[in-house]
Design a protein around this motif. Sequence first.
Motif, PDB file in Angstrom:
ATOM      1  N   SER A  23       7.157  -4.353   5.113  1.00  0.00           N
ATOM      2  CA  SER A  23       6.106  -3.782   4.752  1.00  0.00           C
ATOM      3  C   SER A  23       5.063  -4.140   5.532  1.00  0.00           C
ATOM      4  O   SER A  23       4.249  -3.282   6.029  1.00  0.00           O
ATOM      5  CB  SER A  23       5.820  -4.540   3.442  1.00  0.00           C
ATOM      6  N   ALA A  24       4.875  -5.578   6.007  1.00  0.00           N
ATOM      7  CA  ALA A  24       3.666  -5.754   7.038  1.00  0.00           C
ATOM      8  C   ALA A  24       3.971  -4.990   8.319  1.00  0.00           C
ATOM      9  O   ALA A  24       2.813  -4.583   8.980  1.00  0.00           O
ATOM     10  CB  ALA A  24       3.748  -7.103   7.369  1.00  0.00           C
ATOM     11  N   ALA A  25       5.107  -4.729   8.884  1.00  0.00           N
ATOM     12  CA  ALA A  25       5.601  -3.986  10.187  1.00  0.00           C
ATOM     13  C   ALA A  25       5.064  -2.667   9.938  1.00  0.00           C
ATOM     14  O   ALA A  25       4.493  -1.932  10.612  1.00  0.00           O
ATOM     15  CB  ALA A  25       6.811  -4.188  10.472  1.00  0.00           C
ATOM     16  N   LEU A  26       5.464  -1.968   8.683  1.00  0.00           N
ATOM     17  CA  LEU A  26       4.911  -0.656   8.279  1.00  0.00           C
ATOM     18  C   LEU A  26       3.489  -0.340   8.310  1.00  0.00           C
ATOM     19  O   LEU A  26       3.029   0.479   8.888  1.00  0.00           O
ATOM     20  CB  LEU A  26       5.670  -0.185   6.720  1.00  0.00           C
ATOM     21  N   ILE A  27       2.670  -1.198   7.863  1.00  0.00           N
ATOM     22  CA  ILE A  27       1.232  -1.208   7.913  1.00  0.00           C
ATOM     23  C   ILE A  27       0.914  -1.199   9.316  1.00  0.00           C
ATOM     24  O   ILE A  27      -0.208  -0.493   9.591  1.00  0.00           O
ATOM     25  CB  ILE A  27       0.801  -2.166   6.643  1.00  0.00           C
ATOM     26  N   PHE A  28       1.322  -2.023   9.947  1.00  0.00           N
ATOM     27  CA  PHE A  28       0.650  -2.503  11.312  1.00  0.00           C
ATOM     28  C   PHE A  28       1.046  -1.253  12.128  1.00  0.00           C
ATOM     29  O   PHE A  28       0.197  -0.891  12.971  1.00  0.00           O
ATOM     30  CB  PHE A  28       1.591  -3.613  11.868  1.00  0.00           C
ATOM     31  N   GLY A  29       2.431  -0.699  11.919  1.00  0.00           N
ATOM     32  CA  GLY A  29       2.631   0.525  12.830  1.00  0.00           C
ATOM     33  C   GLY A  29       1.906   1.488  12.338  1.00  0.00           C
ATOM     34  O   GLY A  29       1.393   2.442  13.266  1.00  0.00           O
ATOM     35  N   LEU A  62      -4.807   7.565   4.368  1.00  0.00           N
ATOM     36  CA  LEU A  62      -4.028   6.373   5.091  1.00  0.00           C
ATOM     37  C   LEU A  62      -4.474   5.075   5.376  1.00  0.00           C
ATOM     38  O   LEU A  62      -3.766   4.195   5.440  1.00  0.00           O
ATOM     39  CB  LEU A  62      -3.414   7.166   6.373  1.00  0.00           C
ATOM     40  N   GLY A  63      -5.979   5.205   5.264  1.00  0.00           N
ATOM     41  CA  GLY A  63      -6.762   3.831   5.606  1.00  0.00           C
ATOM     42  C   GLY A  63      -6.641   2.715   4.266  1.00  0.00           C
ATOM     43  O   GLY A  63      -6.621   1.569   4.577  1.00  0.00           O
ATOM     44  N   LEU A  64      -6.935   3.431   3.141  1.00  0.00           N
ATOM     45  CA  LEU A  64      -6.898   2.680   1.996  1.00  0.00           C
ATOM     46  C   LEU A  64      -5.893   2.867   1.008  1.00  0.00           C
ATOM     47  O   LEU A  64      -5.081   2.140   0.496  1.00  0.00           O
ATOM     48  CB  LEU A  64      -8.391   3.197   1.620  1.00  0.00           C
ATOM     49  N   VAL A  65      -5.602   4.091   0.565  1.00  0.00           N
ATOM     50  CA  VAL A  65      -4.596   4.550  -0.560  1.00  0.00           C
ATOM     51  C   VAL A  65      -3.064   3.758  -0.067  1.00  0.00           C
ATOM     52  O   VAL A  65      -2.352   2.942  -0.758  1.00  0.00           O
ATOM     53  CB  VAL A  65      -4.341   5.571  -0.713  1.00  0.00           C
ATOM     54  N   PHE A  66      -2.706   4.016   1.208  1.00  0.00           N
ATOM     55  CA  PHE A  66      -1.329   3.660   1.630  1.00  0.00           C
ATOM     56  C   PHE A  66      -1.051   2.141   1.777  1.00  0.00           C
ATOM     57  O   PHE A  66      -0.366   1.597   1.046  1.00  0.00           O
ATOM     58  CB  PHE A  66      -1.189   4.365   3.020  1.00  0.00           C
ATOM     59  N   PRO A  67      -2.052   1.401   2.390  1.00  0.00           N
ATOM     60  CA  PRO A  67      -1.772  -0.087   2.234  1.00  0.00           C
ATOM     61  C   PRO A  67      -1.977  -0.715   0.932  1.00  0.00           C
ATOM     62  O   PRO A  67      -1.349  -1.712   0.704  1.00  0.00           O
ATOM     63  CB  PRO A  67      -2.950  -0.630   3.366  1.00  0.00           C
ATOM     64  N   MET A  68      -2.937  -0.400   0.130  1.00  0.00           N
ATOM     65  CA  MET A  68      -3.231  -0.800  -0.905  1.00  0.00           C
ATOM     66  C   MET A  68      -1.882  -0.519  -1.774  1.00  0.00           C
ATOM     67  O   MET A  68      -1.677  -1.488  -2.894  1.00  0.00           O
ATOM     68  CB  MET A  68      -4.487  -0.456  -1.909  1.00  0.00           C
ATOM     69  N   SER A  69      -1.537   0.555  -1.774  1.00  0.00           N
ATOM     70  CA  SER A  69       0.125   0.861  -2.395  1.00  0.00           C
ATOM     71  C   SER A  69       1.131   0.062  -2.327  1.00  0.00           C
ATOM     72  O   SER A  69       1.888  -0.601  -2.900  1.00  0.00           O
ATOM     73  CB  SER A  69       0.604   2.338  -2.326  1.00  0.00           C
ATOM     74  N   VAL A  70       1.294  -0.158  -0.843  1.00  0.00           N
ATOM     75  CA  VAL A  70       2.293  -1.104  -0.313  1.00  0.00           C
ATOM     76  C   VAL A  70       1.960  -2.582  -0.931  1.00  0.00           C
ATOM     77  O   VAL A  70       2.767  -3.291  -1.455  1.00  0.00           O
ATOM     78  CB  VAL A  70       2.354  -1.254   1.214  1.00  0.00           C
ATOM     79  N   LEU A  71       0.804  -3.000  -0.896  1.00  0.00           N
ATOM     80  CA  LEU A  71       0.437  -4.423  -1.366  1.00  0.00           C
ATOM     81  C   LEU A  71       0.635  -4.609  -2.768  1.00  0.00           C
ATOM     82  O   LEU A  71       1.233  -5.555  -3.341  1.00  0.00           O
ATOM     83  CB  LEU A  71      -1.110  -4.637  -0.969  1.00  0.00           C
ATOM     84  N   ALA A  72       0.264  -3.449  -3.537  1.00  0.00           N
ATOM     85  CA  ALA A  72       0.565  -3.748  -4.892  1.00  0.00           C
ATOM     86  C   ALA A  72       2.017  -3.572  -5.198  1.00  0.00           C
ATOM     87  O   ALA A  72       2.543  -4.458  -5.973  1.00  0.00           O
ATOM     88  CB  ALA A  72      -0.116  -2.134  -5.584  1.00  0.00           C
ATOM     89  N   ALA A  73       3.011  -2.779  -4.540  1.00  0.00           N
ATOM     90  CA  ALA A  73       4.426  -2.931  -4.634  1.00  0.00           C
ATOM     91  C   ALA A  73       4.805  -4.340  -4.434  1.00  0.00           C
ATOM     92  O   ALA A  73       5.494  -4.906  -5.279  1.00  0.00           O
ATOM     93  CB  ALA A  73       5.040  -1.865  -3.937  1.00  0.00           C
ATOM     94  N   LEU A  74       4.396  -4.908  -3.393  1.00  0.00           N
ATOM     95  CA  LEU A  74       4.681  -6.259  -3.104  1.00  0.00           C
ATOM     96  C   LEU A  74       4.340  -7.251  -4.139  1.00  0.00           C
ATOM     97  O   LEU A  74       5.122  -8.195  -4.301  1.00  0.00           O
ATOM     98  CB  LEU A  74       4.230  -6.794  -1.549  1.00  0.00           C
ATOM     99  N   LEU A  75       3.303  -6.976  -4.605  1.00  0.00           N
ATOM    100  CA  LEU A  75       2.801  -7.970  -5.706  1.00  0.00           C
ATOM    101  C   LEU A  75       3.475  -7.969  -6.889  1.00  0.00           C
ATOM    102  O   LEU A  75       3.874  -8.957  -7.193  1.00  0.00           O
ATOM    103  CB  LEU A  75       1.147  -7.613  -6.168  1.00  0.00           C
TER     104      LEU A  75
END
Length: 206
Positions: free
Chosen positions: A25-31, A61-74
């Motif tokens: 997930s971190a690699a996806l956001i970083f990419g 892509l700057g807010l919704v995408f990473p927040m969705s990934v982080l929420a799923a990880l949580l």
Amino acid sequence: MLSAVDPAGPAAQTIATLWWVMLASAALIFGLVMVLLVLAFRRRKGPGDEPQQVRIWIIGLGLVFPMSVLAALLVYGLAIGERLLPREGDDVARVGAEGRRWVWTFSYEDAPGRTTQDILHIPAGRPVDVAITTADVIHSFWVPRLAGKLDAIPGRVNTLRIEADAPGTYAGVSAEFSGAGYDRFTFSVTAHDAAGWDAFLKGDTE
């Protein structure tokens, strides 16, 4: 070997899977951030493009995408943590672990009065609840290939469930700075097959 990504038990396997999911997930956001950075230098804006670019690149892509990934990880992390909690069961073995600078003393519910130092004996293929405490300062009980890390706190008993898939010897360490010499504050876990565990409880092995 102290490797949390080379699991030898179900709890460690769950933790290793969580680690790989978080890394991916971190690699996806970083990419994505790197792609956006490149596009920011290459893309030419036309007249009236700015509001649309804000919606797509900054909000989408700057807010919704990473927040969705982080929420799923949580949510995933909370579910994993719930599965790792020790629960009652007929097949659970129970041992005690007391840290003291610089030795671990282990006791065994199935062998009253029996103690070992710096070597914890457990049955392989069975869940084991380790009641962890300390006689002096805060220490930390960690066997990376079998389970996560749990602190030993003066005056308290914290319970960690570990399990080894197969007989063998697994390295453990106190992963807490507790004074000069803590880097040598290590122990090992010996997992026995059924016959070996019975022999240990009877006092036939050390």
